[in-house]
Design an enzyme around this catalytic site. Sequence first.
Site, PDB file in Angstrom:
ATOM      1  N   ARG A  83       0.821  -1.219   0.000  1.00 48.76           N
ATOM      2  CA  ARG A  83       0.000   0.000   0.000  1.00 48.76           C
ATOM      3  C   ARG A  83       0.854   1.268   0.000  1.00 48.76           C
ATOM      4  NH1 ARG A  83      -4.469  -1.788   4.560  1.00 48.76           N
ATOM      5  NH2 ARG A  83      -5.517  -3.395   3.330  1.00 48.76           N
ATOM      6  N   ARG A 125      -3.096   6.443   1.037  1.00 48.66           N
ATOM      7  CA  ARG A 125      -3.686   7.541   1.787  1.00 48.66           C
ATOM      8  C   ARG A 125      -2.735   8.294   2.700  1.00 48.66           C
ATOM      9  NH1 ARG A 125      -8.467   4.364   4.581  1.00 48.66           N
ATOM     10  NH2 ARG A 125      -6.828   2.765   4.560  1.00 48.66           N
ATOM     11  N   ARG A 147      -7.528  12.219  -4.909  1.00 51.82           N
ATOM     12  CA  ARG A 147      -8.795  11.643  -4.463  1.00 51.82           C
ATOM     13  C   ARG A 147      -9.875  12.683  -4.218  1.00 51.82           C
ATOM     14  NH1 ARG A 147     -11.616   8.821  -3.701  1.00 51.82           N
ATOM     15  NH2 ARG A 147     -11.633   7.454  -1.885  1.00 51.82           N
ATOM     16  N   ASP A 206      -7.048  -2.661  -6.723  1.00 54.63           N
ATOM     17  CA  ASP A 206      -7.669  -3.249  -5.546  1.00 54.63           C
ATOM     18  C   ASP A 206      -7.979  -4.715  -5.829  1.00 54.63           C
ATOM     19  OD1 ASP A 206      -8.992  -2.308  -2.815  1.00 54.63           O
ATOM     20  OD2 ASP A 206     -10.336  -3.788  -3.697  1.00 54.63           O
TER      21      ASP A 206
END
Length: 388
Positions: free
Chosen positions: A52, A56, A65, A102
């Site tokens: 990841r 974020r 985003r 994903d």
Amino acid sequence: MSTESSQYAIPELKNLGSWRELEKSFPPLKNDLLLRAAKGEDTPRAPVWVMRQAGRYLPEFLEVRKSHSFFECCQTPSIASALTLQPIDRYPNLDASIIFCDILVVPQALGMEVLMEPSKGPVLPKPLVTPEDIKRLNSNVSVEKELGYLFEAITLTRKGLAGRVPLIGFCGAPWTLMAYMCEGGGSKTFEKSKPWLYKYPQESKDLLIKIADVCADLLVGQVLAGAQMLQVFDSWAGELTPYHYAEFALPACKHISFKVKSILKELGHPGVAITLFAKGANSPSTFKLLSNSEETGYDTLGLDWTVDPLEVREWLGNKRVNLQGNFDPTVLYGDKDGIEKEVKRLSEQWKKAGGGWIANLGHGITPNVKPEDMGWFLECVHKYSKRD
């Protein structure tokens, strides 16, 4: 189409006959530490990347985003490629990139609706409740039609990387995907998915192989589009007993690895290394099952942070399967001194364990990590993983 020399049907992919020309068009690879470690070769230090790593915790990711939904980012090749490159552009000490996508694109390809809700995470509004619901899934999935955007993103990213580091493709493991498909999302109890294994054992195995077929075709497509290594994420492997992991989850994962390698061989492709990350499946009996890469089809095993590398090497016996991991993700909240001490400590353990080692977290980086702490972690790995 199928072939006489292979038991697997080759998926219809536009790069079937042109992957050689496509590969020649990419810039030469400048840093091959990851690929060498995945083959078990000695490297001057451990290659390092983070699950990841495009996500974020990066302000540049959050900026994108603001104007694009999660699955819009996954399904728009230019955006997915740009997000994949963000950590590579920021951190010169990364030794690999992993395509932004994903694992739940596979249930989408099978015909299930998947939503990403800010407060809940992934939601599948119409989960599989009984084996009768399997009939709702698409019977013949064209990964080119359903997931071709991912292949385009990989090709764009290979060009954007300019040879700096290798590109990893991935998919979810069948058991983890089945759990999402039966639970309707994430779960703490797995009271809707695990009972399938007890009530409908044969139907569960059939469903897992159905999912595995799509996963394998997806991985083949990623390799032909430019992925240089693969990883299969079995995030919920640790929810199963060692018996049920061996009976249900592992056979489906082996179906993926053998199908991918068989098809690539049939196409004349030299093949790529594949990593299996079976989070939480940490019993000695399970590691024994995973110890021989020739029997599993997986070159590298990803470890979570709850096991010790020296113990794992002991459980694996004389088999020299390569390993990846396994820093606790929360070490990145430990300030500079804490990060440095832990990287030094665990690096020494890995050196004692021997064999091929790819440094990584034991799970994905979490959203509140400060980007500068991620950078310091990478610096420490470069420093303390150096071979004597």
